[in-house]
Design an enzyme around this catalytic site. Structure first.
Site, PDB file in Angstrom:
ATOM      1  N   TYR A  96     -66.833  47.857 -11.240  1.00 32.12           N
ATOM      2  CA  TYR A  96     -66.173  46.295 -10.146  1.00 32.12           C
ATOM      3  C   TYR A  96     -67.232  45.903  -9.351  1.00 32.12           C
ATOM      4  O   TYR A  96     -66.572  44.904  -9.150  1.00 32.12           O
ATOM      5  CB  TYR A  96     -66.133  48.361  -9.251  1.00 32.12           C
ATOM      6  CG  TYR A  96     -64.999  48.927  -9.143  1.00 32.12           C
ATOM      7  CD1 TYR A  96     -63.365  48.655  -8.705  1.00 32.12           C
ATOM      8  CD2 TYR A  96     -65.306  50.582  -9.398  1.00 32.12           C
ATOM      9  CE1 TYR A  96     -62.175  49.686  -9.485  1.00 32.12           C
ATOM     10  CE2 TYR A  96     -63.870  51.284 -10.557  1.00 32.12           C
ATOM     11  CZ  TYR A  96     -63.002  50.635 -10.133  1.00 32.12           C
ATOM     12  OH  TYR A  96     -61.607  51.594 -10.175  1.00 32.12           O
ATOM     13  N   GLU A 138     -61.821  57.738  -8.796  1.00 30.97           N
ATOM     14  CA  GLU A 138     -62.596  58.246 -10.208  1.00 30.97           C
ATOM     15  C   GLU A 138     -63.078  59.382  -9.978  1.00 30.97           C
ATOM     16  O   GLU A 138     -63.310  60.071 -10.717  1.00 30.97           O
ATOM     17  CB  GLU A 138     -62.562  57.373 -10.698  1.00 30.97           C
ATOM     18  CG  GLU A 138     -61.215  56.346 -10.691  1.00 30.97           C
ATOM     19  CD  GLU A 138     -61.040  55.004 -10.571  1.00 30.97           C
ATOM     20  OE1 GLU A 138     -62.482  54.253 -10.881  1.00 30.97           O
ATOM     21  OE2 GLU A 138     -59.916  53.797  -9.862  1.00 30.97           O
ATOM     22  N   VAL A 288     -37.819  59.014 -26.020  1.00 29.36           N
ATOM     23  CA  VAL A 288     -38.775  59.264 -25.717  1.00 29.36           C
ATOM     24  C   VAL A 288     -39.384  59.612 -24.394  1.00 29.36           C
ATOM     25  O   VAL A 288     -40.446  60.627 -24.450  1.00 29.36           O
ATOM     26  CB  VAL A 288     -40.291  58.363 -27.084  1.00 29.36           C
ATOM     27  CG1 VAL A 288     -40.285  56.863 -26.376  1.00 29.36           C
ATOM     28  CG2 VAL A 288     -41.007  59.463 -27.655  1.00 29.36           C
ATOM     29  N   GLY A 289     -38.635  59.742 -23.939  1.00 30.79           N
ATOM     30  CA  GLY A 289     -39.202  59.962 -22.273  1.00 30.79           C
ATOM     31  C   GLY A 289     -38.338  61.338 -22.123  1.00 30.79           C
ATOM     32  O   GLY A 289     -39.183  62.075 -21.145  1.00 30.79           O
TER      33      GLY A 289
END
Length: 420
Positions: A96, A138, A288-289
């Site tokens: 970051y 995170e 493919v969803g």
């Protein structure tokens, strides 16, 4: 870090400037940062970089941040999506600082003297605040993953065709350790090297198409092949090739080959424990969803009281042979009174039988589903999960809302960079 009232006002006042010059700023940012830190190229899609999609998405995010810096909760959904993506790629806190340096540097390069010291200081503080939000979220996600803190080698244990252009890969960890359960609907990041580009790594997100369970020994992902013609090394390097990871999995990877996987992530999921067992669920997919919805459906079927939950799976396909998990959907619907399927086939061929190969001819039609009472519109608690091409999902959401469905009950899966 808490911004002062003046810093907040300064950043918010620059939103029009960010909107006007945002893409120029972010394009400059990526060029300078990746030139100085080529190792970071392994985090980004070549195609998104070269097409400008990545720069545009970041410009939109910076503009949104400037616009809502005095009302950050409005950005919670977008922040969560980005944090989940970052965690799937193992973005680290120290990166970051690199991003901040080159982002503020790009502001200075593009805006020149218009970037006064006051504005620059406000944006440095604003970026530090945003970076800390991501770093802390995170950190939580990494902690939840336990020992899985980096890319993990997986072996392809099985490979089977689902349709004419979709395969399922069964992936087992090389270290033989059990796999963590995940939330139905989540994805994993899969990483491949590109030998033509000196081993540059490319990552793609694939939904897990299997229901989670404790002490899993393998995951399954289902991958669509893209139609592309011959291409050169230069085409690849300049991002002019679509589906390069998907197609290699189809054409170049076989049982026994290995790939890297990140731990399961994603904010698109169904929480069986949090939704009352009598709440209706409508699954809507195209192509493919169907993959995350297969995980959601099977998880619901394995949950307590599954027979009490009304479920509809509406799926759109080009033709009957391309209905992803079509046999499974029909089998499940035929075996339970509370589950119904609605398969829409755009191109009906000779020999296709209505009620067997398809239910409705044409594109998926929300009004038709409403007419068939397959959307449970009369129940204000019904939850809707949609996965497919982005514009199709937005259209389906709009059609549901025009039928009285509240926005917060419509959940979309989005893999591309940016937001809907």
């Amino acid at each position: 870090m808490v911004l002062t009232a003046q810093q907040i006002a300064t950043v918010k006042s620059t939103a029009p400037v960010v909107k006007q010059y945002g893409t120029t700023i972010t394009t400059t940012f990526y060029r300078n940062m990746l030139s100085a830190h080529p190792e970071l190229k392994n985090y980004f899609s070549l195609k998104n970089q070269q097409s400008g999609v990545q720069s545009t998405a970041l410009a939109n995010a910076v503009f949104a941040y400037a616009s809502y810096i005095d009302d950050l909760p409005k950005l919670n959904d977008a922040v969560e999506r980005i944090a989940q993506k970052h965690a799937s790629l193992f973005v680290q806190p120290e990166q970051y600082a690199i991003v901040g340096k080159y982002l503020v540097g790009a502001f200075a390069e593009v805006l020149g003297s218009a970037l006064t010291p006051e504005v620059a200081d406000a944006w440095v503080a604003a970026y530090a605040q945003l970076a800390d939000v991501f770093i802390q979220r995170e950190k939580q996600l990494y902690s939840e993953a336990g020992d899985w803190r980096g890319w993990r080698r997986f072996r392809i244990a099985g490979k089977e065709a689902e349709t004419d252009n979709i395969i399922s890969l069964y992936l087992e960890p090389v270290d033989g350790k059990p796999l963590p359960a995940f939330k139905p609907g989540q994805y994993v990041s899969l990483q491949l090297p590109l030998p033509e580009l000196d081993g540059l790594l490319q990552n793609r997100q694939f939904s897990l198409s299997v229901a989670p369970e404790e002490n899993m020994k393998q995951y399954r992902v289902s991958v669509k092949k893209e139609i592309i013609g011959p291409y050169t090394k230069e085409d690849l390097a300049e991002g002019r090739v679509s589906g390069i990871v998907c197609n290699r999995l189809h054409e170049q990877y076989s049982v026994g080959d290995e790939v890297n996987l990140g731990s399961p992530r994603g904010e698109f999921f169904f929480d069986v424990a949090a939704v009352a067992p009598t709440t209706p669920v409508v699954l809507m997919s195209a192509g493919v969803g169907a993959t995350p919805l297969r995980s959601i459906l099977d998880s619901i079927l394995e949950s307590p009281g599954a027979n009490n939950r009304p479920i509809t799976w509406a799926h759109a396909a080009r033709h009957a042979d391309s209905v992803c998990f079509g046999k499974h959907i029909r089998h499940v619907a035929a075996s339970a009174d509370n589950i119904r399927s609605a398969l829409f086939v755009k191109n009906v061929k000779n020999g296709d039988k209505q009620g067997s190969h398809y239910d409705f001819a044409g594109s998926l039609d929300v009004d038709k589903l409403a007419e068939e009472r397959a959307l449970y519109l009369e129940d204000a608690t019904t939850e809707y999960y949609i996965c497919g091409p982005e514009q199709w999902m937005v259209s389906m959401r709009a059609d549901l809302m025009s039928n009285g469905v509240d926005l917060e009950r419509v959940h979309l899966e989005l893999f591309r960079t940016g937001d809907v």
